[in-house]
Design a protein around this motif. Structure first.
Motif, PDB file in Angstrom:
ATOM      1  N   TYR A  48      42.258  31.795   0.950  1.00  0.00           N
ATOM      2  CA  TYR A  48      43.409  31.739   0.057  1.00  0.00           C
ATOM      3  C   TYR A  48      43.770  30.268  -0.182  1.00  0.00           C
ATOM      4  N   PRO A  49      42.902  29.508  -0.854  1.00  0.00           N
ATOM      5  CA  PRO A  49      43.156  28.071  -1.018  1.00  0.00           C
ATOM      6  C   PRO A  49      44.414  27.766  -1.815  1.00  0.00           C
ATOM      7  N   ASP A  83      35.537  43.017  10.611  1.00  0.00           N
ATOM      8  CA  ASP A  83      35.761  42.641   9.216  1.00  0.00           C
ATOM      9  C   ASP A  83      34.985  43.523   8.231  1.00  0.00           C
ATOM     10  N   MET A  84      34.605  44.720   8.661  1.00  0.00           N
ATOM     11  CA  MET A  84      33.929  45.710   7.827  1.00  0.00           C
ATOM     12  C   MET A  84      32.482  45.357   7.505  1.00  0.00           C
ATOM     13  N   THR A  85      31.914  44.373   8.184  1.00  0.00           N
ATOM     14  CA  THR A  85      30.489  44.086   8.009  1.00  0.00           C
ATOM     15  C   THR A  85      29.663  45.328   8.303  1.00  0.00           C
ATOM     16  N   TYR A  86      29.998  46.013   9.385  1.00  0.00           N
ATOM     17  CA  TYR A  86      29.177  47.145   9.825  1.00  0.00           C
ATOM     18  C   TYR A  86      29.544  48.443   9.114  1.00  0.00           C
ATOM     19  N   THR A 122      54.534  52.112   0.046  1.00  0.00           N
ATOM     20  CA  THR A 122      53.184  52.643   0.205  1.00  0.00           C
ATOM     21  C   THR A 122      52.206  51.892  -0.695  1.00  0.00           C
ATOM     22  N   GLY A 123      50.919  52.194  -0.483  1.00  0.00           N
ATOM     23  CA  GLY A 123      49.884  51.608  -1.323  1.00  0.00           C
ATOM     24  C   GLY A 123      49.466  50.215  -0.905  1.00  0.00           C
ATOM     25  N   VAL A 124      49.597  49.901   0.389  1.00  0.00           N
ATOM     26  CA  VAL A 124      49.235  48.566   0.875  1.00  0.00           C
ATOM     27  C   VAL A 124      48.220  48.699   2.009  1.00  0.00           C
ATOM     28  N   TYR A 125      47.046  48.160   1.795  1.00  0.00           N
ATOM     29  CA  TYR A 125      46.039  48.048   2.853  1.00  0.00           C
ATOM     30  C   TYR A 125      45.380  46.691   2.678  1.00  0.00           C
ATOM     31  N   ALA A 126      46.045  45.675   3.229  1.00  0.00           N
ATOM     32  CA  ALA A 126      45.701  44.284   2.952  1.00  0.00           C
ATOM     33  C   ALA A 126      44.316  43.890   3.451  1.00  0.00           C
ATOM     34  N   LYS A 127      43.804  44.588   4.444  1.00  0.00           N
ATOM     35  CA  LYS A 127      42.489  44.244   4.982  1.00  0.00           C
ATOM     36  C   LYS A 127      41.415  44.295   3.901  1.00  0.00           C
ATOM     37  N   PHE A 128      41.521  45.254   2.987  1.00  0.00           N
ATOM     38  CA  PHE A 128      40.528  45.352   1.925  1.00  0.00           C
ATOM     39  C   PHE A 128      40.531  44.091   1.056  1.00  0.00           C
ATOM     40  N   ARG A 168      37.178  41.666   0.515  1.00  0.00           N
ATOM     41  CA  ARG A 168      36.614  41.346  -0.795  1.00  0.00           C
ATOM     42  C   ARG A 168      36.488  39.838  -0.989  1.00  0.00           C
ATOM     43  N   ARG A 169      37.456  39.100  -0.506  1.00  0.00           N
ATOM     44  CA  ARG A 169      37.388  37.633  -0.650  1.00  0.00           C
ATOM     45  C   ARG A 169      36.288  37.038   0.240  1.00  0.00           C
ATOM     46  N   MET A 170      36.098  37.631   1.406  1.00  0.00           N
ATOM     47  CA  MET A 170      35.123  37.099   2.355  1.00  0.00           C
ATOM     48  C   MET A 170      33.690  37.389   1.952  1.00  0.00           C
ATOM     49  N   ARG A 171      33.468  38.524   1.301  1.00  0.00           N
ATOM     50  CA  ARG A 171      32.103  38.998   1.134  1.00  0.00           C
ATOM     51  C   ARG A 171      31.866  39.452  -0.299  1.00  0.00           C
TER      52      ARG A 171
END
Length: 376
Positions: free
Chosen positions: A53-54, A267-270, A168-174, A178-181
């Motif tokens: 998040y630059p 981080d959802m890699t797997y 509702t409607g918040v799942y920030a991990k996603f 998306r930014r990482m990969r």
């Protein structure tokens, strides 16, 4: 206005709230955003995530802890005592904020320590069905963010949330993932189907104590599938010698990954790379099923799970009570997946109120700032 995002437990929780911190910093520059961690390693990890998040500016700080406690956490992992210590030794610091945003529930102990003024806001971490996510003390938070209507309906039914004090409607991990990969990398140098074995850390729920070693041995001695062994981060957090022994025993197989606690395990890699999910009670099943795929669930404790809303996800694939026909059961899960696809899609719609790939951390950021402004 000053808002704090403290991290007093294991790093797997960080991805569930840090994107919200960074969105507050960029969308509401008049708000001071502080991120504080109990160990230098965790602080370094948080700063590495923030680099995605630059456009955002936040302050990063190390929580005060006696050296003996901090060193023990760094060597052996977090404990209940270390989490309480992080709260106790920083209660004056916590009192300087208007809002404290946390992914865990231990921070509610701040109220007993006399920290009254800051509003306590819970982002949750994970989107599973287990009762722990619907504990009685949820009502003690001033504001709650949640992924979708499944959680909302259960919390409303038990009187844990009230209108105007949740979103509702918040799942920030996603958002972070998306930014990482932007592209996925190959984990294995072959074309075999890949199975992710993701046992839970709680011995009363986990398949690991009774079945785990047999499962690893089974996959070590076959040539049909790849296996990723990536349990819940907490399973080996305080058992690092055992984790090292497992890596020595099974890590030499080119078709197996043994990951007992790296950042790739959180981080959802797997979950993104696997073709079949093998597990018991971890909420990672919800993240895996964003793209419906075969699942196999392990009922190592002979739980009478049918009709129990805490085990709704076990309706999304075959459930095994034993491993006698394990090879056939895995093959059967692939061939019978069509029977579970619609159930999986319905489950994801109930779990996540999402609109395509639209980021949800901005929604959570705006909701928190609006709430704190009204509450001040």
């Amino acid at each position: 206005m000053r808002v704090l995002f403290p991290y007093i437990a294991q790093p797997h929780q960080t991805l569930h709230s840090l994107p919200i911190a960074m969105e507050i910093a960029s969308r509401h520059p008049e708000t001071e955003v502080h991120i504080a961690c109990a160990t230098q390693a965790h602080l370094d990890y948080a700063q590495s995530l923030a680099s995605y998040y630059p456009e955002s500016r936040a302050s990063f700080e190390l929580l005060h802890l006696p050296n003996l406690i901090r060193e023990r956490v760094e060597r052996h992992g977090h404990t209940v005592f270390s989490r309480f210590a992080s709260l106790f030794f920083n209660k004056k610091y916590f009192s300087t904020f208007q809002g404290i945003v946390v992914p865990e529930r231990t921070s509610l102990y701040l109220r007993k320590l006399g920290v009254r003024q800051p509003r306590l806001i819970w982002t949750r971490h994970g989107a599973g069905d287990r009762a722990i996510g619907f504990a009685r003390d949820v009502k003690n938070f001033d504001y709650v963010l949640m992924a979708g209507k499944k959680v909302e309906q259960r919390l409303l039914a038990q009187g844990a949330i009230r209108p105007g004090h949740y979103h509702t409607g918040v799942y920030a991990k996603f958002d972070m993932v998306r930014r990482m990969r932007s592209t996925s990398s190959r984990l294995f140098n072959n074309n075999r189907p890949t199975i992710l074995y993701n046992p839970h850390f709680n011995a009363r729920l986990s398949s690991w104590p009774k079945m785990g070693l047999n499962i690893l041995s089974h996959f070590a001695n076959q040539d049909r599938y790849n296996l990723i062994f990536a349990p819940h981060y907490r399973l080996f957090d305080n058992r690092r010698t055992e984790a090292a022994q497992l890596k020595r025993a099974f890590g030499g197989h080119s078709h197996m990954i043994v990951d007992t606690g790296s950042t790739r395990s959180i981080d959802m890699t797997y979950t993104s790379a696997a073709d079949l999910y093998l597990g018991d009670a971890s909420s990672q099943i919800a993240e895996f099923l964003i793209h419906p795929r075969p699942c196999v669930f392990l009922n190592a404790h002979d739980v009478a799970w049918q009709g129990d809303e805490n085990y709704r996800f076990w309706t999304l694939g075959p459930v095994l009570n034993q491993l006698e026909t394990f090879s056939e059961d895995i093959e059967g899960a692939f061939s019978s997946h069509h029977a579970f696809v619609n159930l999986q899609k319905d489950y994801i719609r109930d779990t996540f109120d999402l609109t395509g790939d639209e980021p949800t951390a901005p929604v959570g950021a705006d909701a928190i700032v609006d709430f704190l402004r009204m509450a001040s």
